[in-house]
Design an enzyme around this catalytic site. Structure first.
Site, PDB file in Angstrom:
ATOM      1  CB  SER A 105      41.661  32.911  37.687  1.00 18.35           C
ATOM      2  OG  SER A 105      42.455  33.977  37.205  1.00 18.35           O
ATOM      3  CE  LYS A 108      45.781  31.954  36.586  1.00 22.85           C
ATOM      4  NZ  LYS A 108      44.772  33.016  36.419  1.00 22.85           N
ATOM      5  CB  SER A 162      45.083  33.500  40.733  1.00 22.35           C
ATOM      6  OG  SER A 162      44.204  33.291  39.650  1.00 22.35           O
TER       7      SER A 162
END
Length: 327
Positions: A105, A108, A162
């Site tokens: 993640s 992101k 997330s």
């Protein structure tokens, strides 16, 4: 006659030598390399040249080494680590910082950067059926098809909780499709000099050909923290908001930071303040973390750790890395 022939031969020889030396027929440059020039970015003089051209890496932390390990800290368990002093433009510590690895993640951060550059915080996006992600272990904020929320709300869900569904909502809202958004992610990454990464999705779930390096993440994160909204979100421990479902009914979204420094579960060294960052975890990428931190004088740093087997060890090694920041 012999004298005339000798003169002709000498003329031809001199012409050929001049051709080779001057590079006749080769490309001509407005500012050819000259180590003695006062306006060359490659000038070797130790004296500062006011007219010197700026090099590409003037504002970047760089090293010629594959690893920087002369410091006291030893990152033993994590596969890669990097600590950059943004003011001095120096790499304090590096381990495998140019090796391509899965970011989970931490992807992101790139998603948020593209969204902040091309979107408007007040833009309202409508969730498609693609936000319904069924992959085991995927973190979601609970979006359903037809739900609507602003980019600002979605960014909180993306960076704090997330949410993988928030990443899809943002990607489709900005570019119309996930594929087109990923093209934009890769274009923007290359523009930043992050040339050893490849983004196949906006969330970081495992996918073939989706990878980054710790150094690329530094470049991307360094750009993201130029946005006030990004810094505000990654510094928040909690956040609540209300968005709408497809019928127009209100739905509540509550976000809690996944960053355990921000939550107070772990503490950085006393002389370091963690402003915020992004966590990432998948079974393949293991535990990953990128942080924005400052010392007691307010000087900024970026720290990255990739592929650590356990979350506790991740924070232990990150704390050790942060201890290399000067007091």
């Amino acid at each position: 006659m012999k004298c005339t022939n000798r003169k002709i031969i000498n003329y031809i020889m001199i012409t050929l030598i001049c051709f080779v030396i001057t590079g006749c027929g080769a490309d001509q440059y407005d500012m050819a390399y000259n180590r003695n020039s006062s306006i060359s970015s490659f000038r070797f003089s130790e004296e500062p040249a006011e007219e010197a051209a700026s090099g590409f890496a003037t504002d970047l932390c760089v090293t010629l080494k594959g690893s920087v390990s002369e410091n006291d800290v030893q990152i033993e368990e994590a596969a890669a680590a990097l600590l950059c002093d943004l003011n001095k433009k120096d790499i304090i510590y590096g381990k495998n910082q140019y090796e391509q690895m899965e970011p989970a993640s931490l992807t992101k951060v790139m998603t948020a950067l593209v969204a902040l550059k091309y979107g408007n915080l007040d833009d309202v996006y409508t969730a498609s059926s693609n936000v319904v992600i069924t992959e085991s272990g995927a973190t979601l904020i609970g979006l359903k098809e037809g739900d609507t929320m602003t980019l600002e709300q979605a960014l909180h869900g993306l960076l704090m909780s997330s949410g993988n569904d928030a990443a899809v909502l943002i990607a489709e809202g900005i570019s119309g499709s996930v594929d087109q958004f990923c093209d934009l992610m890769n274009e923007e990454a290359k523009a930043l000099g992050a040339t050893r990464c490849s983004f196949k999705n906006p969330h970081g779930l495992t996918e073939e050909g989706h990878y980054v390096t710790a150094y690329d993440l530094y470049l991307i994160f360094k750009e993201a923290i130029q946005y006030d909204e990004f810094n505000e979100i990654i510094n928040l421990p909690t956040y609540s908001t209300v968005y709408k479902d497809k019928e127009g009914n209100s739905k509540e979204l509550s976000c809690e930071s996944t960053n355990l420094y921000i939550k107070g579960t772990y503490n950085p060294p006393e002389h370091v303040k963690v402003i915020g960052g992004k966590t990432g975890t998948t079974s393949s990428a293991r535990n990953c973390l990128i942080l924005y931190a400052k010392d007691t004088a307010g000087n900024p740093y970026v720290a990255v750790i990739l592929k650590c087997s356990e979350r506790g060890i991740l924070y232990e090694e990150m704390t050790g890395l942060l201890s290399e920041i000067g007091e």
